[in-house]
Design a protein around this motif. Structure first.
Motif, PDB file in Angstrom:
ATOM      1  N   TYR A  67      -1.818   3.002   8.264  1.00 26.72           N
ATOM      2  CA  TYR A  67      -0.620   3.486   7.574  1.00 26.72           C
ATOM      3  C   TYR A  67       0.523   3.651   8.564  1.00 26.72           C
ATOM      4  CZ  TYR A  67      -2.596   7.997   9.106  1.00 26.72           C
ATOM      5  OH  TYR A  67      -3.140   9.020   9.830  1.00 26.72           O
ATOM      6  N   GLN A  68       1.722   3.603   8.017  1.00 22.97           N
ATOM      7  CA  GLN A  68       2.935   3.654   8.824  1.00 22.97           C
ATOM      8  C   GLN A  68       3.410   5.097   8.972  1.00 22.97           C
ATOM      9  OE1 GLN A  68       5.942   1.067   7.258  1.00 22.97           O
ATOM     10  NE2 GLN A  68       7.029   0.893   9.211  1.00 22.97           N
ATOM     11  N   THR A  69       3.746   5.502  10.198  1.00 26.31           N
ATOM     12  CA  THR A  69       4.201   6.868  10.452  1.00 26.31           C
ATOM     13  C   THR A  69       5.688   6.927  10.795  1.00 26.31           C
ATOM     14  OG1 THR A  69       3.550   6.674  12.776  1.00 26.31           O
ATOM     15  CG2 THR A  69       1.931   7.599  11.240  1.00 26.31           C
ATOM     16  N   ALA A  70       6.273   5.801  11.124  1.00 25.35           N
ATOM     17  CA  ALA A  70       7.703   5.698  11.456  1.00 25.35           C
ATOM     18  C   ALA A  70       8.064   4.221  11.421  1.00 25.35           C
ATOM     19  CB  ALA A  70       7.978   6.305  12.833  1.00 25.35           C
ATOM     20  N   PRO A  71       9.361   3.892  11.464  1.00 19.59           N
ATOM     21  CA  PRO A  71       9.726   2.472  11.494  1.00 19.59           C
ATOM     22  C   PRO A  71       9.032   1.749  12.652  1.00 19.59           C
ATOM     23  CG  PRO A  71      11.671   3.802  11.090  1.00 19.59           C
ATOM     24  CD  PRO A  71      10.554   4.766  11.413  1.00 19.59           C
ATOM     25  N   ASN A  72       8.316   0.716  12.314  1.00 18.44           N
ATOM     26  CA  ASN A  72       7.596  -0.104  13.291  1.00 18.44           C
ATOM     27  C   ASN A  72       6.489   0.648  14.023  1.00 18.44           C
ATOM     28  OD1 ASN A  72       9.352  -2.351  12.768  1.00 18.44           O
ATOM     29  ND2 ASN A  72      10.882  -1.400  14.121  1.00 18.44           N
ATOM     30  N   VAL A  73       6.029   1.771  13.472  1.00 16.52           N
ATOM     31  CA  VAL A  73       4.943   2.537  14.082  1.00 16.52           C
ATOM     32  C   VAL A  73       3.809   2.666  13.069  1.00 16.52           C
ATOM     33  CG1 VAL A  73       4.228   4.706  15.135  1.00 16.52           C
ATOM     34  CG2 VAL A  73       6.542   3.824  15.548  1.00 16.52           C
ATOM     35  N   TRP A  74       2.640   2.198  13.460  1.00 17.67           N
ATOM     36  CA  TRP A  74       1.482   2.228  12.569  1.00 17.67           C
ATOM     37  C   TRP A  74       0.312   2.923  13.245  1.00 17.67           C
ATOM     38  CZ3 TRP A  74       0.770  -0.059   7.648  1.00 17.67           C
ATOM     39  CH2 TRP A  74       1.890  -0.738   7.148  1.00 17.67           C
ATOM     40  N   ARG A  75      -0.460   3.625  12.453  1.00 20.81           N
ATOM     41  CA  ARG A  75      -1.739   4.148  12.910  1.00 20.81           C
ATOM     42  C   ARG A  75      -2.820   3.167  12.475  1.00 20.81           C
ATOM     43  NH1 ARG A  75      -4.511   8.829  14.098  1.00 20.81           N
ATOM     44  NH2 ARG A  75      -4.642   7.458  15.913  1.00 20.81           N
ATOM     45  N   PRO A  76      -3.729   2.804  13.388  1.00 21.19           N
ATOM     46  CA  PRO A  76      -4.819   1.896  13.004  1.00 21.19           C
ATOM     47  C   PRO A  76      -5.807   2.590  12.076  1.00 21.19           C
ATOM     48  CG  PRO A  76      -5.161   2.739  15.213  1.00 21.19           C
ATOM     49  CD  PRO A  76      -3.810   3.233  14.786  1.00 21.19           C
ATOM     50  N   SER A  77      -6.669   1.824  11.487  1.00 17.62           N
ATOM     51  CA  SER A  77      -7.722   2.397  10.641  1.00 17.62           C
ATOM     52  C   SER A  77      -8.561   3.370  11.462  1.00 17.62           C
ATOM     53  CB  SER A  77      -8.626   1.291  10.094  1.00 17.62           C
ATOM     54  OG  SER A  77      -7.902   0.414   9.269  1.00 17.62           O
ATOM     55  N   HIS A  78      -8.871   4.520  10.891  1.00 12.64           N
ATOM     56  CA  HIS A  78      -9.654   5.516  11.620  1.00 12.64           C
ATOM     57  C   HIS A  78     -10.309   6.476  10.637  1.00 12.64           C
ATOM     58  CE1 HIS A  78      -5.599   7.264  11.145  1.00 12.64           C
ATOM     59  NE2 HIS A  78      -6.226   8.424  11.030  1.00 12.64           N
ATOM     60  N   ILE A  79     -11.337   7.173  11.105  1.00 10.66           N
ATOM     61  CA  ILE A  79     -12.016   8.206  10.332  1.00 10.66           C
ATOM     62  C   ILE A  79     -12.038   9.472  11.177  1.00 10.66           C
ATOM     63  CG2 ILE A  79     -14.185   8.924   9.250  1.00 10.66           C
ATOM     64  CD1 ILE A  79     -14.816   6.001   8.731  1.00 10.66           C
ATOM     65  N   HIS A  80     -11.648  10.588  10.580  1.00 11.01           N
ATOM     66  CA  HIS A  80     -11.583  11.865  11.283  1.00 11.01           C
ATOM     67  C   HIS A  80     -12.946  12.558  11.292  1.00 11.01           C
ATOM     68  CE1 HIS A  80      -7.128  12.206  11.564  1.00 11.01           C
ATOM     69  NE2 HIS A  80      -7.162  11.454  10.481  1.00 11.01           N
ATOM     70  N   TYR A  81     -13.226  13.229  12.405  1.00 10.54           N
ATOM     71  CA  TYR A  81     -14.443  14.029  12.560  1.00 10.54           C
ATOM     72  C   TYR A  81     -14.078  15.419  13.080  1.00 10.54           C
ATOM     73  CZ  TYR A  81     -17.879  10.126  12.406  1.00 10.54           C
ATOM     74  OH  TYR A  81     -18.678   9.072  12.037  1.00 10.54           O
ATOM     75  N   MET A  82     -14.752  16.432  12.554  1.00 11.50           N
ATOM     76  CA  MET A  82     -14.797  17.748  13.175  1.00 11.50           C
ATOM     77  C   MET A  82     -16.272  18.138  13.209  1.00 11.50           C
ATOM     78  SD  MET A  82     -13.184  21.462  12.071  1.00 11.50           S
ATOM     79  CE  MET A  82     -11.490  20.939  12.282  1.00 11.50           C
ATOM     80  N   VAL A  83     -16.819  18.313  14.415  1.00 11.82           N
ATOM     81  CA  VAL A  83     -18.251  18.543  14.577  1.00 11.82           C
ATOM     82  C   VAL A  83     -18.469  19.917  15.193  1.00 11.82           C
ATOM     83  CG1 VAL A  83     -20.406  17.589  15.462  1.00 11.82           C
ATOM     84  CG2 VAL A  83     -18.483  16.058  14.981  1.00 11.82           C
ATOM     85  N   GLN A  84     -19.348  20.718  14.561  1.00 10.67           N
ATOM     86  CA  GLN A  84     -19.580  22.084  15.008  1.00 10.67           C
ATOM     87  C   GLN A  84     -21.069  22.387  15.118  1.00 10.67           C
ATOM     88  OE1 GLN A  84     -16.652  24.986  13.109  1.00 10.67           O
ATOM     89  NE2 GLN A  84     -16.515  23.295  11.663  1.00 10.67           N
ATOM     90  N   TYR A  85     -21.401  23.162  16.165  1.00 13.48           N
ATOM     91  CA  TYR A  85     -22.775  23.617  16.357  1.00 13.48           C
ATOM     92  C   TYR A  85     -22.722  24.890  17.184  1.00 13.48           C
ATOM     93  CZ  TYR A  85     -27.815  23.442  17.046  1.00 13.48           C
ATOM     94  OH  TYR A  85     -29.157  23.725  17.035  1.00 13.48           O
TER      95      TYR A  85
END
Length: 245
Positions: free
Chosen positions: A173-191
């Protein structure tokens, strides 16, 4: 009277109506019928089970290799991003049924850096964009319902530290003109006793990897296409190593 269930009633509305009905009914709706009987046991594996284990002794007892991944160091962190939502439901499928996109299966293990042993009952928060690069809460004008979580879930590792989830390949997805974030999956891992890890999983070959300011090479995985008679899906592995608190 609620609308009849059919093609004209969106699935999420139907689910909301069902949840509201249970709440209105009170705790009585959650009581088992007095006529209900215990589920009958299915017994042992039987003659075929004994035959199978004789032919393949490895079936009698699963042998798991407790071997940590190479390059032994804690998994690198990454930005939280603006779209995290707490209290996602516990489930092994991140996306809603029939979510458009390329089917993706991610599996891995959560490890302790200090002991080099897998961590059972670690909690993973997973969230991502859909195939079009949209999160369920990225439009302030149309926030999601409090109890509606799309493309996000929580998981718990099993007794050997394994986790697995089904989803679809997220879109960039695009975050600014000519700026894109690549495909990604978020993680938050707790122990307990270990540092909470906030990170992201990225995909090898994404054209936006080279220009993203947040990506880290250690977080990029390769996915393979798996072909089945019913169709194809992508599969990848992402192990997590937690540092001691």
């Amino acid at each position: 009277m609620s609308a009849p269930i059919g093609r004209d009633v969106p699935r999420r509305d139907f689910l909301r109506q069902g949840a509201a009905g249970l709440a209105a009914a009170g705790t009585a709706a959650l009581l088992l019928s007095c006529e209900a009987k215990p589920t009958e046991p299915s017994g042992d594996a039987g003659a075929y089970g004994r035959y199978a284990t004789e032919k393949n002794p490895g079936l009698a007892q699963t042998q798991l290799v407790q071997q940590a991944p190479g390059g032994w160091k804690p998994t690198e962190d990454n930005i939280l991003g603006p779209f995290y939502r707490p209290a996602s439901p516990y489930r092994a499928k991140i996306t809603p049924p029939l979510e458009p996109g390329t089917l993706l299966l991610i599996r891995g293990r959560v490890w302790a850096f200090d002991s080099r042993r897998p961590l059972a009952m670690a909690t993973l928060d997973i969230w991502q964009a859909n195939a079009h690069g949209r999160y369920d809460n990225d439009d302030p004008q149309k926030p999601p319902a409090k109890d509606l979580f799309l493309n996000r879930a929580r998981l718990v590792t099993d007794e050997n530290g394994f986790y697995e989830f089904e989803t679809i390949h997220p879109g960039p997805y695009q975050t600014a003109p000519n700026v894109w974030r690549p495909s990604h999956i978020h993680y938050m891992v707790q122990y307990p006793g270990y540092k909470t890890l906030v990170t992201q999983l990225y995909f090898k070959g994404d054209p936006h990897n080279a220009t993203d300011e947040f990506i880290k090479a250690s977080l990029i995985i390769d996915v393979k296409e798996v072909k089945l008679p019913q169709g194809t899906y992508q599969a990848g592995a992402f192990d997590i190593i937690l540092a001691k608190a």
